[in-house]
Structure formats: C-alpha cells, structure tokens
Design a protein around this motif. Structure first.
Motif, short mmCIF file in Angstrom:
data_model
loop_
_atom_site.label_atom_id
_atom_site.label_comp_id
_atom_site.label_asym_id
_atom_site.label_seq_id
_atom_site.Cartn_x
_atom_site.Cartn_y
_atom_site.Cartn_z
N GLY A 21 0.79 -1.23 0.00
CA GLY A 21 0.00 0.00 0.00
C GLY A 21 0.82 1.27 0.00
N TYR A 22 2.15 1.16 -0.21
CA TYR A 22 3.00 2.35 -0.24
C TYR A 22 2.78 3.12 -1.54
CZ TYR A 22 5.27 -0.29 3.48
OH TYR A 22 5.51 -1.00 4.61
N ILE A 23 2.67 4.44 -1.41
CA ILE A 23 2.35 5.25 -2.58
C ILE A 23 3.30 6.43 -2.74
CG2 ILE A 23 0.80 6.97 -1.51
CD1 ILE A 23 -0.01 4.89 -4.66
N ASP A 24 4.26 6.61 -1.82
CA ASP A 24 5.12 7.79 -1.82
C ASP A 24 5.88 7.98 -3.12
OD1 ASP A 24 4.27 8.23 0.70
OD2 ASP A 24 6.08 7.49 1.70
N THR A 31 -2.74 11.63 -9.94
CA THR A 31 -3.96 11.06 -10.52
C THR A 31 -3.87 9.54 -10.61
OG1 THR A 31 -3.09 11.43 -12.77
CG2 THR A 31 -4.54 13.13 -11.85
N VAL A 32 -2.66 9.03 -10.91
CA VAL A 32 -2.46 7.58 -10.97
C VAL A 32 -2.54 6.99 -9.57
CG1 VAL A 32 -0.86 5.73 -11.57
CG2 VAL A 32 -1.08 7.71 -13.08
N ALA A 33 -1.90 7.64 -8.62
CA ALA A 33 -1.93 7.17 -7.23
C ALA A 33 -3.36 7.10 -6.72
CB ALA A 33 -1.08 8.08 -6.34
N ALA A 34 -4.14 8.15 -7.00
CA ALA A 34 -5.54 8.19 -6.55
C ALA A 34 -6.34 7.09 -7.22
CB ALA A 34 -6.15 9.55 -6.86
N SER A 35 -6.04 6.82 -8.49
CA SER A 35 -6.74 5.76 -9.21
C SER A 35 -6.45 4.39 -8.61
CB SER A 35 -6.35 5.78 -10.69
OG SER A 35 -6.96 4.71 -11.39
N TRP A 36 -5.18 4.12 -8.30
CA TRP A 36 -4.82 2.85 -7.67
C TRP A 36 -5.58 2.66 -6.36
CZ3 TRP A 36 1.27 2.33 -8.02
CH2 TRP A 36 1.63 2.14 -9.37
N GLN A 37 -5.67 3.72 -5.59
CA GLN A 37 -6.36 3.64 -4.31
C GLN A 37 -7.85 3.35 -4.50
OE1 GLN A 37 -4.96 7.46 -2.88
NE2 GLN A 37 -3.57 6.48 -1.42
N ARG A 38 -8.44 3.97 -5.53
CA ARG A 38 -9.86 3.70 -5.82
C ARG A 38 -10.05 2.25 -6.26
NH1 ARG A 38 -9.57 8.91 -8.27
NH2 ARG A 38 -9.29 7.96 -10.32
N CYS A 39 -9.09 1.72 -7.00
CA CYS A 39 -9.17 0.32 -7.44
C CYS A 39 -9.19 -0.63 -6.25
CB CYS A 39 -7.99 -0.02 -8.35
SG CYS A 39 -8.07 0.76 -9.98
N VAL A 40 -8.33 -0.35 -5.26
CA VAL A 40 -8.30 -1.18 -4.05
C VAL A 40 -9.63 -1.09 -3.32
CG1 VAL A 40 -7.25 -1.44 -1.77
CG2 VAL A 40 -5.81 -1.08 -3.78
N GLN A 41 -10.15 0.13 -3.19
CA GLN A 41 -11.42 0.34 -2.50
C GLN A 41 -12.57 -0.35 -3.23
OE1 GLN A 41 -11.57 4.62 -2.38
NE2 GLN A 41 -9.94 4.77 -0.85
N THR A 132 -7.09 0.92 -13.40
CA THR A 132 -6.50 2.15 -13.93
C THR A 132 -6.16 2.02 -15.41
OG1 THR A 132 -5.53 2.56 -11.76
CG2 THR A 132 -4.68 3.85 -13.60
N ASN A 133 -6.72 2.94 -16.22
CA ASN A 133 -6.41 3.03 -17.64
C ASN A 133 -6.76 4.43 -18.10
OD1 ASN A 133 -9.17 2.77 -19.50
ND2 ASN A 133 -9.40 1.94 -17.43
N SER A 134 -6.25 4.84 -19.25
CA SER A 134 -6.42 6.24 -19.65
C SER A 134 -7.86 6.60 -19.98
CB SER A 134 -5.50 6.57 -20.84
OG SER A 134 -5.91 5.89 -22.01
N ILE A 135 -8.64 5.67 -20.54
CA ILE A 135 -10.03 5.98 -20.87
C ILE A 135 -10.82 6.26 -19.60
CG2 ILE A 135 -12.19 5.09 -21.83
CD1 ILE A 135 -10.57 3.46 -23.81
N GLY A 136 -10.77 5.32 -18.66
CA GLY A 136 -11.50 5.50 -17.42
C GLY A 136 -11.02 6.71 -16.64
N LEU A 137 -9.71 6.93 -16.59
CA LEU A 137 -9.15 8.05 -15.84
C LEU A 137 -9.55 9.38 -16.47
CD1 LEU A 137 -7.46 8.56 -13.35
CD2 LEU A 137 -5.41 8.50 -14.79
N SER A 138 -9.55 9.44 -17.81
CA SER A 138 -9.93 10.66 -18.51
C SER A 138 -11.38 11.03 -18.25
CB SER A 138 -9.68 10.49 -20.01
OG SER A 138 -10.01 11.67 -20.71
N MET A 139 -12.25 10.02 -18.14
CA MET A 139 -13.66 10.30 -17.87
C MET A 139 -13.88 10.72 -16.42
SD MET A 139 -15.29 10.08 -20.72
CE MET A 139 -13.78 10.92 -21.29
N ILE A 140 -12.96 10.36 -15.53
CA ILE A 140 -13.05 10.79 -14.14
C ILE A 140 -12.52 12.21 -13.96
CG2 ILE A 140 -12.12 10.40 -11.81
CD1 ILE A 140 -12.27 7.39 -12.41
N THR A 141 -11.37 12.49 -14.56
CA THR A 141 -10.74 13.80 -14.39
C THR A 141 -11.28 14.84 -15.36
OG1 THR A 141 -8.92 13.35 -15.95
CG2 THR A 141 -8.61 12.67 -13.64
N GLY A 142 -11.82 14.36 -16.50
CA GLY A 142 -12.26 15.28 -17.54
C GLY A 142 -11.11 15.91 -18.29
#
Length: 306
Positions: A21-24, A31-41, A132-142
C-alpha cells in the motif's frame, strides 16, 4: 519514448503499492496514485483475469445509434489519425462517456493482440471494472490522460501504453474520448498532444454542427412568422445580404424568392445607393421611411435595425 529506467521505477512503485500500500514513490503522478487507491477500494485485483466484453451485439448496435451524431462527427478525424499512425503498432479507439468502446481502428497485428485482451467494440474500460487506464481516468478527471506500462493497475496491462483525449459536447458535457493504445515499447510523449488536438477538433465540429442545426430551426421559425404577416417583409444581415422575405415581399418586388435571397440589397435596389446606410442609421431611431424605385414601381418601406 519511455526509457527502461522509467519503466523500472514505475514497476517498483506498483509492486510496493500492491504488496504494502506504499504510494510515496508516485507523488509526481497524483492522478495515478488516486486511481490505484480507488481500485483497491472497489475490490479490483491487480492480478485479475481479462474482463469480459460488456455489451451484446444488439446492445452495442443500440448504443451506436444513440451515439450516432458523436460517431459521425468523430469518424473523419479517427480515419485521419488511423492513417497517421498506420504501421506504428497502435490501436485507435472511440469510447463514450461511460467508457464503452464504440469503434476501433488499427493494423491487423495490433488488433489481434487487442482482441485477445477483449479490447473490442462493446467492452468497458471504466475504472471501477477494469482498473486504472487512460479511458477511465480521462472520464473521471475530464482531462487528457496518458499511462505507461506499470501505471495500469492490472499486471496484465503492463505491456501497454495508452493516451486518451476527452471530447465535450457544445454544452461542455463529456461525450467520451479518443484513445491511442500500443505496446509500451512504442510509447511516445507526443501521442497525447496529437490526441488532444483531435479531440478538440471533434468538439469544435460538434459545436459547428449544433450551431448549423440551431440556425436551421431559427430560419424555419422566422419564415413561419414572416409568412403570417400581411405586409411585405424583407430581412438582411449585417453585411446587407437578404436572408428572408415573405410572399408579400416577393409579389411586391415582382420576382421569385431565389431572385432576392443571398443577394446584396444594393443589387436589388440600385437606384437607392444609400439604402444600407439608411438601414444602419435606423439603429438610432425607431424607424426610417424609405422610398425605393423597384421593378414594380415606386414603393414605400419602413427600415428598422435589430
């Protein structure tokens, strides 16, 4: 092109995250770190099998019909990009706001690899289903997003790179994205810039199409209103070009509609060289009376500027 040491750094970051779970180490990629955390959740496994194609053929056909305008406007740009990346080992994808792939383009070899991964029309690349992938991430961040190898949450996709440019409706709503996906060794930083330009061009074309449709609706309404007026009515634009006239005006001027629409008003009334200036001057008064010599004889007009 992404260097091997960068890939190694990303792979180390991914391993540290999935194991403890280390993210430092990903502080430069929040944005990638936040996506990984959402995937775990969301309970997504970083070692999960390939996801199944979400839509049936009939469901995909219905979605394409619903997205018809988006697809029609986007296709010319997609075809251009397809020719630009031909032979480079990339697959080009159009997806909707729910991350469902609508269309795919690419060389046969890369398309076969994508098919083996169920990266086909009708599949979902929503982060909550795929990771995590660019399509899904792009639709989240806009925002435009580009991912390299191990930045994907699922280890199955570490050999891929992807970049997505979001497309917006004339009202600013997210419609979907265009995406370039290829094997990690082929990744280039300029890929994202190319996609951003294409996505913006699609958004601009959608706005132009909407403006044209709105003008057509306005023209129909205006024509209906003009035809209901018993007096002769003729309208011009800011350049003095005739845009509309009713039947009474056509009869008064002794001609056909096509004799007047699209013509400069000075050509219709050559005996009155100051006609346009008089109409413009009417902007500062309630109305201006004009006496014009037309083919039907002398006629009186009231000019108003709007």
């Amino acid at each position: 092109m992404v260097k091997s040491n960068q890939t190694s750094t990303l792979m180390k970051a991914w391993q540290e995250f999935v194991n403890g779970g280390y993210i430092d180490v990903l502080t430069g990629r929040p944005t990638v770190a936040a996506s990984w955390q959402r995937c775990v959740q969301a309970g997504i496994s970083p070692y999960g099998p390939r996801t199944q194609v979400k839509l049936t053929g009939a469901e995909l056909a219905a979605l394409r019909e619903k997205s018809k305008t988006f697809i029609e406007v986007a296709l010319p740009f997609m075809k251009f990009l397809e020719s630009a990346v031909k032979g480079s080992g990339f697959i080009l994808v159009l997806s909707d706001a729910n991350c469902i792939v609508l269309e795919t383009f690419g060389d046969e070899e890369i398309m076969l690899l994508a098919t083996e991964n169920n990266y086909v029309a009708g599949c979902s690349r929503a982060e909550g289903e795929f990771g995590t992938n660019s399509i899904g991430l792009s639709m989240i961040t806009g925002q435009p997003e580009q991912l390299f190898g191990p930045e994907h949450f699922n280890v199955r996709h570490h050999c891929w790179t992807c970049a997505s440019g979001p497309v917006h409706s004339p009202e600013g709503k997210l419609l979907g994205a265009i995406t370039l996906t290829g094997q990690s060794g082929n990744s280039h930083l300029h890929t994202l810039g190319m996609l951003i330009a294409a996505a913006e061009s699609i958004s601009t074309s959608l706005r132009q199409r909407e403006m044209a449709a709105e003008k057509a609706r306005t023209d129909i309404l205006l024509s209906s209103v003009l035809q209901s007026i018993s007096e002769a009515i003729l309208t011009i634009d800011g350049e003095g070009i005739v845009t509309h006239l009713n039947d009474c005006a056509v009869r008064t001027l002794s001609g056909k509609p096509e004799d007047f629409v699209g013509k400069h008003i000075q050509r219709l009334f050559p005996a009155s060289p100051g006609l346009v200036d008089s109409i413009v001057a009417a902007k500062h008064s309630s109305s201006t009376e004009l006496i014009v010599d037309s083919r039907a004889g002398q006629a009186h007009y009231i000019a108003k500027s709007y």
